[in-house]
Scaffold this motif. Sequence first.
Motif, short mmCIF file in Angstrom:
data_model
loop_
_atom_site.label_atom_id
_atom_site.label_comp_id
_atom_site.label_asym_id
_atom_site.label_seq_id
_atom_site.Cartn_x
_atom_site.Cartn_y
_atom_site.Cartn_z
N ARG A 122 3.22 3.87 -4.55
CA ARG A 122 2.31 4.55 -5.01
C ARG A 122 1.25 3.99 -6.28
O ARG A 122 0.16 4.27 -6.11
CB ARG A 122 3.03 5.85 -5.67
N ARG A 149 -1.54 2.16 -4.35
CA ARG A 149 -2.68 3.04 -3.87
C ARG A 149 -3.48 3.40 -5.01
O ARG A 149 -4.69 3.20 -4.95
CB ARG A 149 -2.16 4.16 -3.08
N ARG A 198 -6.83 9.81 -6.28
CA ARG A 198 -8.49 9.37 -6.32
C ARG A 198 -8.86 10.10 -7.63
O ARG A 198 -9.83 9.46 -8.37
CB ARG A 198 -9.21 9.88 -5.13
N ARG A 246 -7.62 2.79 -5.43
CA ARG A 246 -8.51 3.96 -5.65
C ARG A 246 -9.27 3.46 -6.93
O ARG A 246 -10.59 3.74 -7.12
CB ARG A 246 -7.46 5.07 -5.76
N TYR A 270 0.72 -1.20 0.11
CA TYR A 270 0.04 -0.11 0.08
C TYR A 270 0.82 1.11 0.08
O TYR A 270 0.28 2.38 -0.59
CB TYR A 270 -0.86 -0.09 1.18
#
Length: 726
Positions: A25, A28, A109, A32, A22
């Motif tokens: 990058r 992540r 996001r 998302r 996690y």
Amino acid sequence: MRTLAQTLHRALLRIARLAARYLRRSFRGTVRYARVRRRDPAIREKTVLFEAYRAVKIADTPYAMFKEMIADPYYRDFTFIWAIDDRRNRYRRELSRYPNVRFVKFHSRAYAEALYTAKYVVNNKAWPSYFTKRPGQVHVTTWHATAFKALGKEQGGTIGQFKNITRNYVQADYLVMPNRFTSEVMLRSNDVQGIFPGVVLEEGYPRLDLTVKADRAQMRELLAEVCGVDPEKRIVLYAPTWRGETGGYLDTTDEAVANVEALAGRLPDDYELVLKVHDLTYRHLVGRDDLHGIKFVPDWVETNELLAAVDILVTDYSSIFIDLLVLDRPVIFFAYDLEEYTADRGLYVDMYEMPGPLCHTASEVVGAILDIESVQERYAQTYAAMREELCPGADGQASARVCDIIFKGVASESAYRSFDPEKQRILVAGGTFGRTRQTFDIINFSRNLDYSRYDLTVLLSARVTPERERHLRKLDPRARVFYSFGFRALTLREYLYRMKHWRKLPAERCAPDEIERMRPLFEIEKRRLIGDTPYDAVVTFTDRLSEWTYLMSVCELGRRIMWLSASTVNEAKRLPGEFVAGRFDRVFVAPGLAGHPIVTQIRAAERRQGVTGDESVLTEVERLSGFGTSVDSLATEVAEQLDVRVRDLAASSAGTIAEDSERVRSVARSMLESVTAGLAAHVERVHRAHGLDPDLHDGAAMERFYIEMHSAGGGLAAGDERGESH
């Protein structure tokens, strides 16, 4: 049974691994993107997401297309989103004045939301490994150069460097190319020739519009501002390319700086020398503290617009010179490491047939610069011929033509497809491709397939190691390889359920309700890795209940075929016979394996279902080539290893063994003969134990296999005379 302490230890290790992932990058970004996919928001019909060079800058063909669209009233209701990390980027500041332009940070996001919901996604490299094109999205990929250096599977270095490009291409709707030569290279080198699902556009390269339309005086003033050059002097741009391989970029700034110093010290005062390094090298350059007096171009400056300010270009193996051809400015090639670069990377052209002088030293480069008028005259014919071949449609209107086709539905006479509907497409679950029986069977299958009728793709389900790379290189070169890599686009809940699924017993994992629960997750993974390319048959060479045999069993891919040449796994890891009987269309069984557990289970399942005779999925193959393939492959590997050992021994004993080369060769031959004889004896014993013919030759069983596979059911797929599935 595991103790409580062991169970807790394993759980903590799993949590620690998830936490470490996690922190990355890209992971992540994957999470998302998966969360957005889980919500499944609607596609935004008039939204375009642009990305160039993995969101490092705003440039290239995506920027040229954006400039065309933002100036056209037809697109006034569109929303344009740029993926860009650098908040200080000057182009970003300039574009922010438009009310319908937004910016998102890579892997954020907002980026995940835009990537999932934008109707149109435009990229000059490749989207992250978690991107999976939705039904209804339009994926436009443009690349960022004319093919000059070897690319994809044709370039030197580690095998599979191009895997994410291939993954993106099999999901693309449009491939925007500068010329036919580059189109052919990109499709061939990235292993999508014949299965590329989209449309190839050769309407001219939009990025050349930036070069043709750029204001020369304005760009020279920009260089004066950011580099400190005198715009009244003649500007020489030195633009070397990068070295290394994908994922293993070399820091070559020492060489670049040394070359700049050597050139600058020999040029007259009325010349300005400016350094422009590749974007993969730039991060190494900006961290140096010894660049005093060296004028270099910031990476955010758009390269094609920059060329308008240049009087003379000096490069090595960069295709930047092709973009300069449209301006009729001279180019000089400084190939100080030509032999090394050609051996490591490879080139598609002969450097001695370039539209400018080939120099090996800084003195030769300076001599060409000072005699530039006669250089231009000497290379004028070659220059014009290369411009005509590689820069068609460079009239400043390529962006308009491309945008009209993609966004307005205008027909194009030059657009074409590369998909070959005449061949039947076979997808093989390649497994880990280690030294296993399955690997040798796949290699043998690839070497004996009739490629005039079939198109073969092997899906490798593991990272490439040196051993796997050796096996991959033994595949028939006409077989393509897709790679499983990157993070699966699953939410945390989906990850946890997937882990729970693989802890279940085989019978539970293959139960109908479990299949329906897992099918959506495997469909996502299938589309992420191989897109929506239609396959006529999927083949597995093992009865092991792996993730990939499961994926090929539950997803809609074509006729499902299994080849059983040995009982290689224990019961706890084997596909249940009931599952195989219900999910596979044909199971080919090698001789001597009538008592194979799956065969027994399949027969029992078919008896319960009232299936007998010709309706059975089981087909016995008369001869087996797996053992012969194994001994040949092992003998070849032994020979390779002995060759390495002999060379090392000779190199370390220059005064003794190296002088007696015949003795070394004799020892090597006797060792190889001994090992091969031992392997052959072992194989013969195994053949006898299974009641098999020890005098078989390679290819006999595989030839029989694909003949039967084709004839079963009238072809690979129950479809029309070409075998196309419906």
